[in-house]
Design a protein around this motif. Structure first.
Motif, PDB file in Angstrom:
ATOM      1  N   SER A   6       3.238   5.707  -2.420  1.00 28.72           N
ATOM      2  CA  SER A   6       2.566   4.456  -2.768  1.00 28.72           C
ATOM      3  C   SER A   6       3.584   3.421  -3.234  1.00 28.72           C
ATOM      4  CB  SER A   6       1.537   4.682  -3.881  1.00 28.72           C
ATOM      5  OG  SER A   6       0.443   5.450  -3.427  1.00 28.72           O
ATOM      6  N   ASN A  31      -2.615   2.656  -6.452  1.00 26.04           N
ATOM      7  CA  ASN A  31      -3.748   3.002  -5.585  1.00 26.04           C
ATOM      8  C   ASN A  31      -4.652   4.013  -6.285  1.00 26.04           C
ATOM      9  OD1 ASN A  31      -2.735   1.421  -3.362  1.00 26.04           O
ATOM     10  ND2 ASN A  31      -1.244   3.049  -2.972  1.00 26.04           N
ATOM     11  N   PHE A  35       0.836  -1.207   0.000  1.00 18.34           N
ATOM     12  CA  PHE A  35       0.000   0.000   0.000  1.00 18.34           C
ATOM     13  C   PHE A  35       0.870   1.256   0.000  1.00 18.34           C
ATOM     14  CE2 PHE A  35      -3.290   2.655   2.533  1.00 18.34           C
ATOM     15  CZ  PHE A  35      -3.624   3.360   1.386  1.00 18.34           C
ATOM     16  N   ASN A  85      -2.459   8.198  -8.586  1.00 16.61           N
ATOM     17  CA  ASN A  85      -1.864   7.542  -7.416  1.00 16.61           C
ATOM     18  C   ASN A  85      -1.453   6.120  -7.781  1.00 16.61           C
ATOM     19  OD1 ASN A  85      -2.364   9.248  -4.700  1.00 16.61           O
ATOM     20  ND2 ASN A  85      -4.049   9.606  -6.127  1.00 16.61           N
TER      21      ASN A  85
END
Length: 291
Positions: A239, A243, A109, A217
């Motif tokens: 990131s 994402n 993540f 993202n």
């Protein structure tokens, strides 16, 4: 043809080894490292942030073309040129990021830092607006129904609209109008299926800025962390996966051009239930390189 200033900056980058993935792979010479940096940069007018951590160095190109005000905020804080509110509540001016920790890390993540308190609740004592162009990200053409996560947000928008239309201001009001509220809630939800993500996020309070070359993202992006629309301060995240469901809600203002493996290594440190590293990972120094 690249400017002399650009090659001068490349020389500075090479002098601060190891800064890039090329450097971390032990290049044969500085020219090889500089070539690697040049190939990865989007625009030679952008500044570069060198983030030296206790686990290694992450080098980031800062995207002035995508978020000029956000980049200026980051640069001025990193250089110690912008005043902020210190942990004692008093004004201070020093290189803000030096010595701060990555307080939240999640494998596959992102890694998050920039909080002067180190617990996710701190900031510089001010907030500023998002810098996002929804149309540049294609949000004006993406349907809400195509995004499961967006459909969850529809519930919040629909609930707000129901309370407004039925003038529900207390639990007593909600109880008295429960059946009417439930029917209206379903009706409001149904309206959003074919609307765009831009329309949904605008209803959530996000204001978009036309003309910006907004970035997505995706893996390696540097984005502002926030607590909702227009609540940016100093916290950011990098990131380590795509994402894109965060597009339209978090300003992307840079991208890693070296040391993404370091960011990924940080996500893998042992952490507690709040995703805080049990062994502190510190930003020892953040250096800004500009033309």
């Amino acid at each position: 043809m690249a400017s002399r200033a650009f090659f001068t900056r490349l020389a500075l980058l090479a002098a601060l080894l190891p800064l890039t993935e090329a450097c971390s792979k032990t290049p044969k010479n500085k020219a090889e490292a500089m070539k690697e940096v040049k190939e990865k940069m989007r625009k030679d007018t952008n500044p570069v942030a060198v983030i030296e951590t206790t686990l290694g160095t992450i080098t980031v190109e800062l995207y002035r073309h995508a978020a000029p005000k956000t980049v200026e905020n980051f640069v001025s804080l990193a250089k110690g040129e912008r005043e902020f509110t210190d942990t004692d509540g008093k004004p201070a001016k020093r290189p803000y990021y030096d010595g701060l920790v990555f307080h939240r890390v999640i494998p596959n993540f992102m890694i998050q830092g920039g909080d002067i308190k180190g617990n996710g609740t701190g900031g510089p004592g001010y907030q500023f607006a998002d810098e996002i162009n929804a149309k540049a990200l294609g949000l004006d053409k993406m349907k809400v129904s195509a995004s499961p996560m967006a459909m969850q947000e529809v519930g919040q928008v629909a609930r707000t609209e129901v309370f407004k239309k039925l003038n529900i201001q207390s639990q007593q009001d909600l109880t008295a109008k429960q059946k009417e509220a439930e029917a209206l809630f379903k009706s409001e939800q149904a309206k959003w299926g074919e609307k765009s993500l831009e329309e949904l996020y605008t209803a959530r309070g996000i204001t978009y800025t036309p003309g910006l070359e907004s970035e997505s993202n995706t893996k390696g992006s540097l984005s502002m962390a926030n607590a909702g629309p227009n609540t940016n301060g100093s916290q950011f995240f990098i990131s380590v996966a795509d994402n894109i469901y965060l597009d339209g809600k978090h300003t992307v203002f840079g991208r890693v051009i070296g040391g993404l493996d370091i960011a990924e290594a940080i996500t893998k440190v042992e952490r507690d239930q709040q995703d805080r590293p049990k062994k502190t990972v510190v930003m020892k120094k953040v250096t800004i390189l500009e033309n």
